[in-house]
Design a protein around this motif. Structure first.
Motif, mmCIF file in Angstrom:
data_model
loop_
_atom_site.group_PDB
_atom_site.id
_atom_site.type_symbol
_atom_site.label_atom_id
_atom_site.label_comp_id
_atom_site.label_asym_id
_atom_site.label_seq_id
_atom_site.Cartn_x
_atom_site.Cartn_y
_atom_site.Cartn_z
ATOM 1 N N TYR A 91 0.710 -1.302 0.217
ATOM 2 C CA TYR A 91 0.064 0.035 0.095
ATOM 3 C C TYR A 91 0.831 1.205 0.206
ATOM 4 N N ILE A 92 0.246 2.477 -0.469
ATOM 5 C CA ILE A 92 0.902 3.697 -0.463
ATOM 6 C C ILE A 92 -0.559 4.303 0.608
ATOM 7 N N PHE A 93 0.198 4.664 1.600
ATOM 8 C CA PHE A 93 -0.668 5.495 2.603
ATOM 9 C C PHE A 93 -0.228 6.811 2.256
ATOM 10 N N VAL A 94 -1.555 7.728 2.443
ATOM 11 C CA VAL A 94 -1.597 9.195 2.303
ATOM 12 C C VAL A 94 -2.048 9.632 3.970
ATOM 13 N N LEU A 95 -1.355 10.302 4.316
ATOM 14 C CA LEU A 95 -1.336 10.890 5.773
ATOM 15 C C LEU A 95 -1.138 12.585 6.006
ATOM 16 N N ASP A 96 -2.319 13.005 6.809
ATOM 17 C CA ASP A 96 -2.003 14.280 7.037
ATOM 18 C C ASP A 96 -0.758 14.654 8.064
ATOM 19 N N GLU A 97 -0.873 15.945 8.327
ATOM 20 C CA GLU A 97 0.271 16.426 9.373
ATOM 21 C C GLU A 97 0.409 15.821 10.666
ATOM 22 N N GLN A 107 -4.145 -0.615 -18.065
ATOM 23 C CA GLN A 107 -3.362 0.586 -17.653
ATOM 24 C C GLN A 107 -3.054 -0.009 -16.253
ATOM 25 N N CYS A 108 -1.826 0.494 -15.663
ATOM 26 C CA CYS A 108 -1.562 0.426 -14.266
ATOM 27 C C CYS A 108 -2.213 1.388 -13.515
ATOM 28 N N VAL A 109 -3.186 1.156 -12.759
ATOM 29 C CA VAL A 109 -3.830 2.153 -11.863
ATOM 30 C C VAL A 109 -3.625 1.873 -10.464
ATOM 31 N N LEU A 110 -3.906 3.058 -9.719
ATOM 32 C CA LEU A 110 -4.023 2.875 -8.113
ATOM 33 C C LEU A 110 -5.590 2.540 -7.736
ATOM 34 N N MET A 111 -5.724 1.910 -6.736
ATOM 35 C CA MET A 111 -6.936 1.417 -6.314
ATOM 36 C C MET A 111 -7.059 2.195 -5.113
ATOM 37 N N VAL A 112 -8.340 2.832 -5.038
ATOM 38 C CA VAL A 112 -8.568 3.434 -3.617
ATOM 39 C C VAL A 112 -10.075 3.277 -3.242
ATOM 40 N N ASP A 113 -10.386 2.658 -2.381
ATOM 41 C CA ASP A 113 -11.415 2.153 -1.966
ATOM 42 C C ASP A 113 -12.392 1.831 -3.231
ATOM 43 N N LYS A 114 -11.876 0.847 -3.807
ATOM 44 C CA LYS A 114 -12.419 0.123 -4.979
ATOM 45 C C LYS A 114 -12.724 1.152 -6.196
ATOM 46 N N GLU A 115 -11.945 2.338 -6.156
ATOM 47 C CA GLU A 115 -12.248 3.240 -7.283
ATOM 48 C C GLU A 115 -10.785 3.145 -7.762
ATOM 49 N N GLU A 116 -10.714 3.063 -9.184
ATOM 50 C CA GLU A 116 -9.604 3.237 -10.213
ATOM 51 C C GLU A 116 -9.379 4.673 -10.379
ATOM 52 N N LEU A 117 -7.835 5.009 -9.978
ATOM 53 C CA LEU A 117 -7.359 6.308 -10.220
ATOM 54 C C LEU A 117 -6.195 6.165 -11.141
ATOM 55 N N GLU A 118 -6.016 7.037 -12.135
ATOM 56 C CA GLU A 118 -4.814 7.387 -12.756
ATOM 57 C C GLU A 118 -4.044 8.122 -11.810
ATOM 58 N N GLU A 119 -2.755 8.052 -12.218
ATOM 59 C CA GLU A 119 -1.654 8.746 -11.204
ATOM 60 C C GLU A 119 -2.158 10.388 -10.746
ATOM 61 N N TRP A 120 -2.430 11.073 -11.938
ATOM 62 C CA TRP A 120 -2.711 12.262 -11.890
ATOM 63 C C TRP A 120 -4.086 12.516 -10.951
ATOM 64 N N GLN A 121 -4.958 11.595 -10.963
ATOM 65 C CA GLN A 121 -6.086 11.701 -9.903
ATOM 66 C C GLN A 121 -5.959 11.255 -8.721
ATOM 67 N N PHE A 122 -4.689 10.419 -8.689
ATOM 68 C CA PHE A 122 -4.726 10.115 -7.116
ATOM 69 C C PHE A 122 -3.672 11.364 -6.366
ATOM 70 N N ARG A 123 -2.828 11.914 -7.468
ATOM 71 C CA ARG A 123 -2.013 13.234 -6.766
ATOM 72 C C ARG A 123 -2.981 14.364 -6.306
ATOM 73 N N LYS A 124 -3.904 14.587 -7.365
ATOM 74 C CA LYS A 124 -4.953 15.477 -7.082
ATOM 75 C C LYS A 124 -5.733 15.199 -5.640
#
Length: 140
Positions: free
Chosen positions: A84-90, A107-124
């Motif tokens: 996993y890649i965890f996204v944390l706040d301060e 395509q290689c995509v990121l899965m967040v809560d069963k939602e497929e995200l492209e890399e730019w969508q994940f970063r946004k």
């Protein structure tokens, strides 16, 4: 089905779609995002730049820091742990986590809560709030 679909080497493609390779791509792209956001800051006529954005890279951790008007400091941390890649706040509170998969469009995509995200969508999803929300001196 066309011949190209029959010949698709999904095993090799899935092997290339690893969490560690995705994290390395994100390292480069997040650094680029921070540099771009830093360039787009608006200057206050009397006070200069009110916002400062910086990027810190360690082996399995990436941090984006936003400092507003010398007071408010916020950060987003991307931490690679296991699959996993965890996204944390301060405050080290988990905002969300992602894993990777090869989707039906090959395509290689990121899965967040069963939602497929492209890399730019994940970063946004991770950075939009500290880049743009309630940032003094910048118009959104």
């Amino acid at each position: 089905m066309n011949d190209a679909s029959l010949d698709f080497d999904w095993v090799s493609s899935r092997n290339e779609c690893s969490i560690s390779k995705m994290f390395e791509r994100l390292r480069f792209d997040i650094k680029t995002d921070v540099e771009k956001r830093q360039q787009l800051r608006e200057r206050h006529p009397q006070l200069g730049f009110l916002n400062d954005f910086s990027f810190i890279s360690k082996s399995n951790k990436l941090s984006v820091l936003a400092q507003t008007d010398g007071q408010d400091r916020r950060s987003i941390v991307f931490s690679l742990r296991g699959e996993y890649i965890f996204v944390l706040d301060e405050n080290d509170t988990e905002l969300f986590r992602a894993t990777v998969t090869l989707n039906n469009q090959k395509q290689c995509v990121l899965m967040v809560d069963k939602e497929e995200l492209e890399e730019w969508q994940f970063r946004k999803k991770a950075l939009d709030a500290i880049f743009f929300a309630n940032v003094k001196g910048d118009h959104h």
